[in-house]
Design an enzyme around this catalytic site. Structure first.
Site, PDB file in Angstrom:
ATOM      1  N   LYS A   1      -2.135  -0.684 -29.048  1.00 49.42           N
ATOM      2  CA  LYS A   1      -3.497  -0.863 -28.358  1.00 49.42           C
ATOM      3  C   LYS A   1      -3.338  -2.109 -27.936  1.00 49.42           C
ATOM      4  CE  LYS A   1      -6.287   2.817 -29.826  1.00 49.42           C
ATOM      5  NZ  LYS A   1      -5.816   2.950 -31.280  1.00 49.42           N
TER       6      LYS A   1
HETATM    7  C1  LIG Z   1      -4.839   4.426 -31.367  1.00 47.87           C
HETATM    8  C2  LIG Z   1      -4.206   5.147 -32.495  1.00 47.87           C
HETATM    9  C3  LIG Z   1      -3.697   6.606 -32.133  1.00 47.87           C
HETATM   10  C4  LIG Z   1      -4.159   7.761 -30.828  1.00 47.87           C
HETATM   11  O1  LIG Z   1      -4.024   7.045 -29.836  1.00 47.87           O
HETATM   12  P1  LIG Z   1      -4.197   7.741 -28.740  1.00 47.87           P
HETATM   13  O2  LIG Z   1      -4.385   7.743 -27.348  1.00 47.87           O
HETATM   14  O3  LIG Z   1      -6.019   7.894 -29.047  1.00 47.87           O
HETATM   15  O4  LIG Z   1      -4.265   9.320 -28.333  1.00 47.87           O
HETATM   16  C5  LIG Z   1      -2.315   6.886 -32.853  1.00 47.87           C
HETATM   17  N1  LIG Z   1      -1.616   5.996 -33.653  1.00 47.87           N
HETATM   18  C6  LIG Z   1      -2.632   4.602 -34.112  1.00 47.87           C
HETATM   19  C7  LIG Z   1      -1.784   3.546 -34.908  1.00 47.87           C
HETATM   20  C8  LIG Z   1      -3.583   4.518 -33.335  1.00 47.87           C
HETATM   21  O5  LIG Z   1      -3.894   3.061 -33.192  1.00 47.87           O
END
Ligand SMILES: *Cc1c(COP(=O)(O)O)cnc(C)c1O
Length: 461
Positions: free
Chosen positions: A112
């Site tokens: 993220k």
């Molecule tokens: C947010 C997240 C996901 C999922 O990602 P999306 O974009 O919501 O599909 C998977 N793994 C981790 C560690 C995350 O923080």
């Protein structure tokens, strides 16, 4: 470039406004009116460039006149300067035709950061120009919130309010949200699960008077600018393995469908991606939908990969919009049915989706076994989300190189990793003192009016 809503009834916006708005006023999500295609020679020319330069070339066509080239370059450089790896998104090899894309070298140790650090820079630049103030409100299952707080702490013109499900995030995630001491940071532990948090955020956006009163802005994974920032590492990793001369596939641990939708955009732009494999944990609505066509919710089951504990996968709406020939009214109808529990994807739309997406599911035991085995075979320590990806990818290996996205650092989920390996993964030295810093948390009920009052008080609006 202009941005249109997936439900066809909200105003068309430029990049700046689409980024600030988050959710469209008709409840839909913003998408580009047309995805720009990159010439094969331009894709080939990305090979070997620094990540920041690839980011500039891939994202430039989407920005329109919102930022001048030099300014945009400076913001990209600033966004990734705090990463703990020179490659930003390094590839490691797991098996003859299987690669892992490590997306966890940012300041909060999850992918993220790629989007959030950039959005922080873009918001600050845009707000400084307009003199506006905004209140960012987001829901998180753990990683979005910590990434948002890290990106916006101390920035001028912005308050950041994050709702997370009380007791359902890891200690590292909670501490990354509760320990920043800046006055513009507000971490709220809400009663309920992630879907409840997300629903209250949506309610706030749909309350137009409140929205205008506090200057609501969204940075959840529905924010177009976040999706865009994630498109970049599909390009950087694919060209490192020989694209555009050689096609690749990706497996993506998926919750809200934002990360994998970025891969879909990369494919639309001309990157030769054979398949995008959706990897889910036991919360498998997307796997069931791709297999059966029935998109039906059945409650969240808490798992050891909590950032994917989701039943309503917001960004899937963007893929449906294209699969239904960009018919906003049809999408609005499906979303109305979803409120009553679910819908069936039409046969034509399902075939369109299956031309791009494959899917698989990974149980709790399989997640743990994958962490144990991958460590034994390769020395790579996987976080549980990445392990879900690796397990599903292994069922889709073939002649095309497979790149699995490693979405978080193992130290972010030490309990699950310790259960699989017997040892606790260490935090990188740059955050080793996380457990010594004082915490600051506000508890709140799952109640819209109470949350709105709290936000008015905390932001002084
Ligand atoms: C947010 C997240 C996901 C999922 O990602 P999306 O974009 O919501 O599909 C998977 N793994 C981790 C560690 C995350 O923080």
């Amino acid at each position: 470039m202009q941005y249109i809503s997936t439900r066809g009834a909200a105003p068309t916006l430029g990049f700046d406004e689409a980024m600030m708005t988050g959710l469209a006023r008709d409840g839909g999500l913003y998408v580009p009116d047309a995805v720009p295609v990159m010439a094969e020679a331009d894709i080939a020319a990305l090979a070997g460039l620094p990540y920041e330069e690839i980011a500039f070339r891939v994202m430039r066509p989407y920005i329109g006149g919102a930022f001048k080239d030099d300014e945009f370059k400076g913001l990209i450089d600033a966004a990734y300067a705090g990463f703990g790896h020179a490659a930003r998104a390094p590839l490691v090899q797991l098996a003859p035709n299987h690669f892992l894309l490590e997306l966890f070298h940012g300041p909060t140790l999850a992918f993220k950061d790629f989007a959030m650090q950039l959005i922080g820079q873009l918001f600050q630049a845009s707000l400084a120009r307009s003199g506006r103030r905004v209140t960012i409100v987001g829901a998180t299952s753990g990683d979005t919130g910590s990434a948002a707080i890290e990106a916006f702490r101390g920035l001028a013109g912005v308050d950041v309010v994050i709702l997370y499900p009380h007791g359902r995030v890891s200690d590292v995630q909670r501490r990354q949200m509760s320990t920043p001491s800046e006055a513009n940071v507000h971490a709220i532990a809400m009663d309920g699960d992630f879907d409840d948090c997300q629903a209250r955020v949506k309610d706030m956006f749909n309350d137009f008077a409140f929205r205008d009163e506090v200057g609501l802005a969204g940075v959840n994974s529905i924010n177009w600018a976040r999706v865009l920032a994630q498109v970049v590492y599909y390009f950087s990793s694919a060209v490192a393995l020989g694209a555009p001369g050689r096609a690749v596939s990706f497996t993506v641990p998926t919750g809200n469908f934002g990360d994998i939708f970025a891969g879909y955009i990369a494919r639309q732009m001309g990157l030769p991606i054979e398949k995008l494999v959706i990897a889910t944990n036991q919360n498998d609505i997307l796997d069931r939908a791709i297999r059966s066509g029935a998109y039906v919710t059945d409650g969240v089951k808490p798992s050891i990969s909590p950032s994917m504990d989701i039943q309503v996968s917001s960004n899937f709406e963007r893929a449906l919009f294209d699969a239904y020939g960009r018919d906003g009214a049809a999408v609005a109808q499906l979303m109305a049915e979803l409120k009553a529990g679910g819908f069936h994807i039409s046969q034509g739309a399902l075939e369109t989706l299956r031309a791009t997406f494959a899917s698989g599911r990974c149980s709790e035991d399989e997640t743990t076994a994958t962490i144990t085995r991958t460590y034994a075979e390769t020395g790579e320590i996987l976080c549980p989300h990445s392990a879900v990806g690796v397990h599903v990818a292994e069922q889709h290996l073939g002649p095309t190189p497979m790149i699995t996205l490693a979405t978080a650092h193992p130290a972010k989920f030490p309990d699950a990793v310790e259960a699989a390996m017997g040892t606790r993964p260490a935090l990188p030295p740059r955050m080793a003192d996380l457990f010594d810093r004082p915490e600051r948390i506000t508890r709140a009920p799952n109640d819209l009016a109470a949350l709105q009052t709290l936000i008015r008080e905390r932001t002084g609006r």
